[in-house]
Design an enzyme around this catalytic site. Structure first.
Site, PDB file in Angstrom:
ATOM      1  N   VAL A 177       0.872  -1.173   0.000  1.00 27.95           N
ATOM      2  CA  VAL A 177       0.000   0.000   0.000  1.00 27.95           C
ATOM      3  C   VAL A 177       0.911   1.226   0.000  1.00 27.95           C
ATOM      4  O   VAL A 177       1.533   1.555   1.009  1.00 27.95           O
ATOM      5  CB  VAL A 177      -0.933   0.012   1.216  1.00 27.95           C
ATOM      6  N   ASP A 178       0.985   1.895  -1.138  1.00 29.74           N
ATOM      7  CA  ASP A 178       1.946   2.975  -1.352  1.00 29.74           C
ATOM      8  C   ASP A 178       1.201   4.312  -1.421  1.00 29.74           C
ATOM      9  O   ASP A 178       0.477   4.581  -2.375  1.00 29.74           O
ATOM     10  CB  ASP A 178       2.714   2.714  -2.651  1.00 29.74           C
ATOM     11  N   THR A 179       1.400   5.144  -0.378  1.00 29.06           N
ATOM     12  CA  THR A 179       0.719   6.449  -0.356  1.00 29.06           C
ATOM     13  C   THR A 179       1.213   7.360  -1.469  1.00 29.06           C
ATOM     14  O   THR A 179       0.556   8.350  -1.799  1.00 29.06           O
ATOM     15  CB  THR A 179       0.931   7.141   1.000  1.00 29.06           C
ATOM     16  N   LEU A 292       0.045  -0.536  -4.579  1.00 28.82           N
ATOM     17  CA  LEU A 292      -1.403  -0.366  -4.511  1.00 28.82           C
ATOM     18  C   LEU A 292      -1.727   1.008  -3.939  1.00 28.82           C
ATOM     19  O   LEU A 292      -1.188   1.394  -2.905  1.00 28.82           O
ATOM     20  CB  LEU A 292      -1.991  -1.469  -3.642  1.00 28.82           C
TER      21      LEU A 292
END
Length: 297
Positions: A177-179, A292
């Site tokens: 999960v990549d901000t 994501l």
């Protein structure tokens, strides 16, 4: 000492509703406002029973209060599976403790502002400022707490199971999960999931595989010709990007049949998404094979 039932009910409905709203935010649920209100009303009704019937000691027991918690969570969220119910209940208690801490703080700071009896917190003020400032304080605490949680998630590189279906094939892998992943398809504005070519190779058409096997993904003329000759042409597109160690780059992307993010009760199916193919490793230690966007979880 006079206790006004209408004020007591109003305070409890407001506080219970905010507690349930916070629980929903932490759990990423989207229950109806009516369900949240009914859950809050159940909690307020319990308080009125305690106030009007103080001799019914059974309602003051820990078991009775635990049963009330189960009822409130069931009304507000109606979790389908036991594991999800327990998790929601735990988050509900955490949210309650946050609000209770703020209420107790104001009681100690303002000795004439209320009382606690049989588990009932009653806050009064002629102008309603005590309750207002209590809620405002909780809002600040939640904001700070939420930012800390988000930063921790970012630092720990939260991994999510990801399933991608395309044509007759499916693959399962882990995604980070990549901000920082805010890529979108310029045509449809759909979010883009960046996936390593080697992880997704087996479900791609042979002609698309050859582009990456021969390292021609940056040769726009070759890519355009190969994609236009493919029967999957309508599913593929070119996505400009300025990250992944390269400026003004171009990713070959495609629209999958669907993807699934998460697992078990938290699994989420998504169709409005684009898969961007990246011909390098995304993780040094192979912990994940995709990036994501947070908006997809």
């Amino acid at each position: 000492m006079k206790v006004y039932i209408d004020v007591l009910v109003m305070e409890n409905i407001v506080m219970n509703y905010l507690i349930l709203l916070l629980t929903a935010k932490f759990m990423r649920h989207k229950p109806s406002h009516l369900r949240l209100f009914l859950g809050a009303l159940a909690g307020a009704a319990y308080v009125v029973v305690l106030l009007l019937m103080p001799n019914l000691k059974v309602y003051c027991t820990t078991l009775a209060k635990f049963a009330l918690s189960l009822l409130i969570v069931a009304i507000a969220f109606s979790p389908a599976k036991p594991a999800l119910f327990i998790k929601t209940l735990a988050v509900f208690y955490v949210s309650t403790f946050i609000f209770a801490g703020a209420a107790f703080a104001f009681l100690y700071l303002n000795q004439t502002g209320g009382f606690v009896r049989n588990g009932i917190v009653y806050i009064w003020n002629s102008k309603g400022t005590t309750l207002f400032f209590a809620v405002a304080t909780v809002g600040i605490i939640i904001r700070i707490f939420w930012d800390i949680v988000q930063q921790r998630i970012s630092k720990e590189k939260l991994l999510m199971p990801l399933k991608i279906a395309f044509g007759n094939g499916t693959i399962e892998l882990f995604a980070l999960v990549d901000t920082g992943n805010s890529l979108c398809d310029p045509l449809t504005n759909s979010p883009v999931v960046v996936v390593e070519f080697n992880a997704i190779k087996n479900i791609l058409p042979m002609e698309i595989q050859r582009i990456f096997d021969e390292s021609k993904e940056n040769d726009l003329d070759s890519v355009t010709k190969i994609v236009s000759d493919s029967k999957w042409m309508s599913r593929f597109r070119l996505i400009p990007f300025t990250s992944l160690g390269k400026e003004n780059g171009m990713l070959i992307g495609f629209r999958p049949d669907y993807i699934e993010v998460g697992e078990n009760a938290e699994k989420k199916g998504i169709t409005d998404v684009i898969i961007g193919i990246y011909n390098r490793a995304l993780s040094k230690n192979n912990n994940y094979s995709a990036l994501l966007s947070p908006e997809l979880i």
